[in-house]
Write an enzyme that holds these catalytic residues in place. Sequence first.
Site: not given
Length: 356
Positions: A34, A251, A299
Amino acid sequence: MRPASATIDLDAFRHNLARVRALAPRSRIVAVVKANGYGHGAARLVPAMAAAEMLGVACLEEALALRDAGAQQPILLMEGTFEPAELATCAAEGLEIAVHHAEQVRMLEVARLPRPLVVWLKIDTGMHRLGVAPPEARALHARLSACRSVAGVRLMTHFASADLPDPQSTEAQLACFAALDLPGERSLANSAGVLAWPQAHADWVRPGIMLYGVSPLPGTSGAAHGLRPVMTLATRLIALRDIPAGEAVGYAGAWTAPRPTRVGTAAIGYGDGYPRHAPSGTPVLVDGHEVPLIGRVSMDMITVDLTDRPEAKLGDPVILWGDGLPAERIAAAAGTIAYELLCGVTGRVHTRVVGA
Ligand SMILES: *Cc1c(COP(=O)(O)O)cnc(C)c1O
């Protein structure tokens, strides 16, 4: 080309399937694929699934994608159908369905199908997520057995805590299931059941995570159970710099250099599925050597401390998890489970299949 890539090793999947066979020699196998094969790409795994007698998925859409990719075995929809219109497609495509609710029994009773379906009556033996309550099971089993849309009735249940050291809840679930005096083939065991509960192997086992080489048992990695990682998530070093002690990295300046530090930047980030919550200190393999992640995960990039690896250079291969670095360790560091890491790899990561 951006170097972030996932290598999918079909031989490792075959090896893990054979490992399930060795652990549960008297059971047939529902290979659970799945969620796009736990993020590995279910279609690309199809050639490696051949030895499994059945495939297990969450819904009709996933089953049809497997058929399109050439999967021949019966496929079990482990949550059954979501609407009546799906039943005819299930019959046409050789799918089997879980029935976990009286409403699904009614749908079968009113359906007109081209051919009857094998159904798995799912019993809630204690997890309280899906399944019929044991006292209702007999009546529903009788209705299913009498239904012209049903070719056969099997029984299944799912463990809540087969991976935990405290055996009590699994023992209670086993006893509840054993007390059902109903005919039909039976299935209970997920990967943790395959590994830790041989008395639960029954007619069919339903391994998922272990097929991908990952251990379901806390504090162990797949290798300890003779499993091999199927996915290796990798990238390369794209920048190096030296900073003085006291400078902050990334960051929010979340990590400050305690000493003069060589910082390496690797092209992978939460936009690829690397967990943003991985803290400083999470292991990363640079050219085969473990170094610590430092600073926030961005990111598209992460930063690592290369001070103790002066040989490191631009373009060095970086492994985030897989070969040589179990995903279980990254999951533990990031406060999640390897299932979530594997499922979370995003579409922009290039995929390479080996062992085809
Ligand atoms: C996902 C799932 C499995 C496989 O579980 P693993 O822990 O990945 O082995 C088995 N049975 C059902 C019903 C599932 O939903």
